[in-house]
Scaffold this motif. Structure first.
Motif, PDB file in Angstrom:
ATOM      1  N   PHE A 123       0.850  -1.202  -0.071  1.00 57.26           N
ATOM      2  CA  PHE A 123       0.013   0.046  -0.077  1.00 57.26           C
ATOM      3  C   PHE A 123       0.870   1.194   0.079  1.00 57.26           C
ATOM      4  O   PHE A 123       0.614   2.120  -0.697  1.00 57.26           O
ATOM      5  CB  PHE A 123      -0.930   0.011   1.123  1.00 57.26           C
ATOM      6  CG  PHE A 123      -2.187  -0.990   0.994  1.00 57.26           C
ATOM      7  CD1 PHE A 123      -2.869  -0.817   0.064  1.00 57.26           C
ATOM      8  CD2 PHE A 123      -2.267  -1.996   1.812  1.00 57.26           C
ATOM      9  CE1 PHE A 123      -4.117  -1.865  -0.262  1.00 57.26           C
ATOM     10  CE2 PHE A 123      -3.247  -2.890   1.685  1.00 57.26           C
ATOM     11  CZ  PHE A 123      -4.178  -2.536   0.647  1.00 57.26           C
ATOM     12  N   SER A 124       1.824   1.195   0.691  1.00 58.23           N
ATOM     13  CA  SER A 124       2.714   2.382   0.838  1.00 58.23           C
ATOM     14  C   SER A 124       3.360   2.535  -0.281  1.00 58.23           C
ATOM     15  O   SER A 124       3.693   3.827  -0.960  1.00 58.23           O
ATOM     16  CB  SER A 124       3.821   2.340   1.829  1.00 58.23           C
ATOM     17  OG  SER A 124       4.888   1.177   1.555  1.00 58.23           O
ATOM     18  N   MET A 125       3.699   1.850  -1.427  1.00 52.21           N
ATOM     19  CA  MET A 125       4.308   1.876  -2.655  1.00 52.21           C
ATOM     20  C   MET A 125       3.203   2.587  -3.684  1.00 52.21           C
ATOM     21  O   MET A 125       3.855   3.243  -4.617  1.00 52.21           O
ATOM     22  CB  MET A 125       4.669   0.502  -3.248  1.00 52.21           C
ATOM     23  CG  MET A 125       5.536  -0.209  -2.674  1.00 52.21           C
ATOM     24  SD  MET A 125       7.285   0.699  -2.888  1.00 52.21           S
ATOM     25  CE  MET A 125       7.399   0.014  -4.958  1.00 52.21           C
ATOM     26  N   ASN A 134       9.408   5.074 -10.553  1.00 53.11           N
ATOM     27  CA  ASN A 134       9.479   3.452 -10.729  1.00 53.11           C
ATOM     28  C   ASN A 134      10.424   3.117  -9.523  1.00 53.11           C
ATOM     29  O   ASN A 134      11.677   2.652  -9.647  1.00 53.11           O
ATOM     30  CB  ASN A 134      10.271   3.171 -12.109  1.00 53.11           C
ATOM     31  CG  ASN A 134      10.456   1.701 -12.432  1.00 53.11           C
ATOM     32  OD1 ASN A 134       9.655   0.983 -11.558  1.00 53.11           O
ATOM     33  ND2 ASN A 134      11.434   1.432 -13.020  1.00 53.11           N
ATOM     34  N   PRO A 135      10.016   3.264  -8.101  1.00 48.33           N
ATOM     35  CA  PRO A 135      11.034   2.947  -7.269  1.00 48.33           C
ATOM     36  C   PRO A 135      11.072   1.313  -7.247  1.00 48.33           C
ATOM     37  O   PRO A 135      10.019   0.651  -7.545  1.00 48.33           O
ATOM     38  CB  PRO A 135      10.149   3.302  -5.902  1.00 48.33           C
ATOM     39  CG  PRO A 135       8.784   3.543  -6.400  1.00 48.33           C
ATOM     40  CD  PRO A 135       8.605   3.401  -7.887  1.00 48.33           C
ATOM     41  N   SER A 136      12.205   0.888  -6.815  1.00 44.67           N
ATOM     42  CA  SER A 136      12.547  -0.649  -6.571  1.00 44.67           C
ATOM     43  C   SER A 136      11.474  -1.094  -5.413  1.00 44.67           C
ATOM     44  O   SER A 136      11.388  -2.357  -5.116  1.00 44.67           O
ATOM     45  CB  SER A 136      13.893  -0.877  -6.296  1.00 44.67           C
ATOM     46  OG  SER A 136      14.125  -0.120  -5.080  1.00 44.67           O
ATOM     47  N   GLY A 137      11.288  -0.379  -4.361  1.00 43.71           N
ATOM     48  CA  GLY A 137      10.479  -0.926  -3.186  1.00 43.71           C
ATOM     49  C   GLY A 137      11.319  -0.779  -2.068  1.00 43.71           C
ATOM     50  O   GLY A 137      11.091  -1.352  -0.862  1.00 43.71           O
ATOM     51  N   ILE A 138      12.717  -0.751  -2.193  1.00 45.37           N
ATOM     52  CA  ILE A 138      13.720  -1.023  -0.905  1.00 45.37           C
ATOM     53  C   ILE A 138      13.510  -0.062   0.177  1.00 45.37           C
ATOM     54  O   ILE A 138      13.381  -0.354   1.220  1.00 45.37           O
ATOM     55  CB  ILE A 138      15.155  -0.679  -1.594  1.00 45.37           C
ATOM     56  CG1 ILE A 138      16.172  -1.014  -0.540  1.00 45.37           C
ATOM     57  CG2 ILE A 138      15.471   0.860  -2.118  1.00 45.37           C
ATOM     58  CD1 ILE A 138      17.777  -1.225  -1.010  1.00 45.37           C
TER      59      ILE A 138
END
Ligand code: PMV
Length: 309
Positions: A123-125, A134-138
């Protein structure tokens, strides 16, 4: 009743940018926090000690995270969200991810939803994508789970069990920048030099795996060498600049074993490691030259939430 959540900041030790293209990165939660309070209200509103007004940058992403959660769990979205932060914005220290993670956790807590950490990350993504493209999610993963981890998109994070405290040094160049633009810049380099970029991605990935071993062993000198090497690799793809190079050189001249830009670069912060109790004098030296600098003792916990009546 109000629900409160706090999430930590993060520092990427190695592998940023290349992680977007499949490399392993090593990242740690650090002891600066964002606090989000949520109460029921007559409409959805967001206030922050960092931004104000209906068009403020952080407002819409938080509203979209809440809308996405409500789509799945159908709750009343008339909420008041209040954000306060100890994390400098645009500094590469995970300010936006920490905010999205804490907002997700607080809204979940208010609505008595017991979300799995992977749901909080997901959800935070929604907000992170809106801010960074386009973040990696790290960032979301580290701010949710806390601790230190090896991260690669599509693989479960590998948590490191340090078995004791370690100390990082973090210094902010004072220059804010956009992660989105920096990610685009690296994608352009990849497009121009695909085979060379592949080699650099493999090198960055190997650096992260080696750095995780050095950190586990407490070999900060070895870790420092890898940080400096990684800074050079990041420079080749154009995400460093004179301000960051000078700040890295300053940390080294004050006695750090190694230093590098952390996060998206182009401004933002550096991370350094030192030994022999030199961290305090390095931080003082950085501050004496006008930089916001601090010692970050790791590991620290991830997001936590609770209710107050
Ligand atoms: O936004 P920052 O400075 O915390 O950087 C995020 C790290 C990147 O690797 C540049 C992007 C990503 O999503 O992995």
């Amino acid at each position: 009743m109000r629900a409160i959540a706090e999430a930590p900041a993060k520092a990427i030790l190695t592998g940023e940018h290349f992680v977007v293209h499949g490399a392993w990165a090593l990242a740690s939660a650090i002891p600066r926090r964002v606090r989000v309070e949520v109460t029921k209200s007559d409409r959805l509103s967001v206030e922050s000690d960092r931004f104000s007004g209906p068009e403020a940058p952080g407002l819409r992403p938080i509203a979209h995270v809440i809308a996405e959660m409500a789509k799945k769990f159908s709750f009343d979205t008339r909420l008041h969200v209040s954000v306060s932060s100890e994390i400098p914005e645009g500094a590469g220290l995970g300010s936006s991810a920490s905010t999205m993670v804490a907002a997700t956790a607080a809204v979940a807590r208010l609505n008595r939803l017991s979300l799995h950490p992977s749901d909080i990350i997901r959800f935070s993504m929604v907000g992170e994508r809106e801010i960074h493209g386009n973040p990696s999610g790290i960032d979301s993963s580290v701010c949710t789970l806390g601790g230190v981890m090896l991260f690669r998109p599509g693989s479960p994070p590998r948590r490191l069990s340090l078995g004791g405290k370690r100390c990082l040094i973090v210094a902010f160049s004072g220059k804010k920048r956009s992660t989105k633009r920096q990610i685009r810049r690296v994608a352009d380099v990849k497009e121009m030099f695909p085979s060379m970029f592949e080699g650099l991605t493999e090198a960055a990935s190997e650096v992260s795996l080696m750095a995780s071993r050095r950190l586990l062993e407490g070999d900060l000198k070895g870790l420092g060498r890898l940080l400096s090497f990684n800074h050079a690799v990041l420079s080749t793809v154009g995400v460093s600049n004179q301000a960051l190079d000078s700040l890295v050189d300053l940390a080294l001249s004050l006695g750090a074993y190694g230093a590098k830009l952390t996060g998206a670069g182009g401004g933002g912060s550096i991370v350094a490691v030192a030994g022999g109790g030199k961290e305090k004098s390095i931080v003082s030296g950085l501050r004496a030259r006008g930089f916001e600098a601090f010692r970050a003792e790791i590991p620290v916990n991830g997001v936590k939430s609770w209710v107050e009546r």
